[in-house]
Scaffold this motif. Structure first.
Motif, PDB file in Angstrom:
ATOM      1  N   UNK A  62       0.769  -0.921   0.178  1.00  0.00           N
ATOM      2  CA  UNK A  62      -0.455   0.170   0.079  1.00  0.00           C
ATOM      3  C   UNK A  62       1.182   1.048  -0.034  1.00  0.00           C
ATOM      4  N   UNK A  63       1.899   1.506   0.986  1.00  0.00           N
ATOM      5  CA  UNK A  63       2.805   2.684   0.364  1.00  0.00           C
ATOM      6  C   UNK A  63       3.466   2.635  -0.228  1.00  0.00           C
ATOM      7  N   UNK A  64       3.576   1.863  -0.924  1.00  0.00           N
ATOM      8  CA  UNK A  64       4.320   1.624  -2.037  1.00  0.00           C
ATOM      9  C   UNK A  64       3.704   1.946  -3.560  1.00  0.00           C
ATOM     10  N   UNK A  65       2.813   1.683  -3.290  1.00  0.00           N
ATOM     11  CA  UNK A  65       1.211   2.388  -4.392  1.00  0.00           C
ATOM     12  C   UNK A  65       1.356   3.186  -3.854  1.00  0.00           C
ATOM     13  N   UNK A  66       1.355   4.527  -2.834  1.00  0.00           N
ATOM     14  CA  UNK A  66       0.776   5.221  -2.352  1.00  0.00           C
ATOM     15  C   UNK A  66       2.071   6.393  -3.225  1.00  0.00           C
ATOM     16  N   UNK A  67       3.257   5.888  -3.098  1.00  0.00           N
ATOM     17  CA  UNK A  67       4.409   6.903  -3.275  1.00  0.00           C
ATOM     18  C   UNK A  67       4.442   6.610  -5.153  1.00  0.00           C
ATOM     19  N   UNK A  68       3.875   5.347  -5.717  1.00  0.00           N
ATOM     20  CA  UNK A  68       3.813   5.629  -6.819  1.00  0.00           C
ATOM     21  C   UNK A  68       2.828   6.997  -7.368  1.00  0.00           C
ATOM     22  N   UNK A  69       1.115   6.725  -7.337  1.00  0.00           N
ATOM     23  CA  UNK A  69       0.393   7.641  -7.118  1.00  0.00           C
ATOM     24  C   UNK A  69       0.870   9.378  -6.991  1.00  0.00           C
ATOM     25  N   UNK A  70       1.507   9.207  -5.712  1.00  0.00           N
ATOM     26  CA  UNK A  70       1.986  10.876  -5.312  1.00  0.00           C
ATOM     27  C   UNK A  70       3.481  10.941  -7.014  1.00  0.00           C
ATOM     28  N   UNK A  71       3.924   9.716  -6.994  1.00  0.00           N
ATOM     29  CA  UNK A  71       5.178  10.805  -7.731  1.00  0.00           C
ATOM     30  C   UNK A  71       4.545  10.575  -9.115  1.00  0.00           C
ATOM     31  N   UNK A  72       3.435   9.731  -9.666  1.00  0.00           N
ATOM     32  CA  UNK A  72       2.696  10.367 -11.043  1.00  0.00           C
ATOM     33  C   UNK A  72       2.109  11.755 -11.144  1.00  0.00           C
TER      34      UNK A  72
END
Length: 110
Positions: A62-72
């Motif tokens: 979930x944390x990795x997904x959150x980071x990918x969304x933030x980066x996008x």
């Protein structure tokens, strides 16, 4: 643009009453932040080791997904940051440095 703002060029999207890509990504990012926060509380309180490990794996995903969304969102210019000036950094440092006297083991914190 504000000199203290860090932002990529904004990807333009149509302004309509319907949700657009930015709205969907923002909603997903907010949800992921909420979920990681909730999982974090669970992890602090879990007493069963296997359940803890399973939830830790879910938390990490979930944390990795959150980071990918933030980066996008940042890449598309839909997420802005404000650069902190030297004075603001110094004030924050001094504020938190003052908290160290509240730690129970003062000699171990530097």
């Amino acid at each position: 643009m504000n000199q203290n703002q860090i932002q990529n060029p904004e990807t333009q999207i149509p302004k309509t009453p319907q949700m657009n890509d930015r709205d969907f990504l923002n909603d997903m990012l907010t949800t992921e932040k909420y979920m990681t926060s909730s999982y974090n509380v669970f992890l602090h309180e879990a007493s069963h080791q296997q359940l803890y490990q399973d939830m830790m794996n879910i938390f990490t995903e979930t944390q990795n997904c959150q980071r990918e969304l933030y980066n996008l969102m940042f890449k598309k210019g839909w997420y802005k940051l404000e650069a902190a000036g030297q004075q603001k950094l110094q004030q924050s440092y001094q504020q938190f440095q003052g908290y160290t006297n509240q730690f129970p083991y003062q000699n171990t914190v530097q």
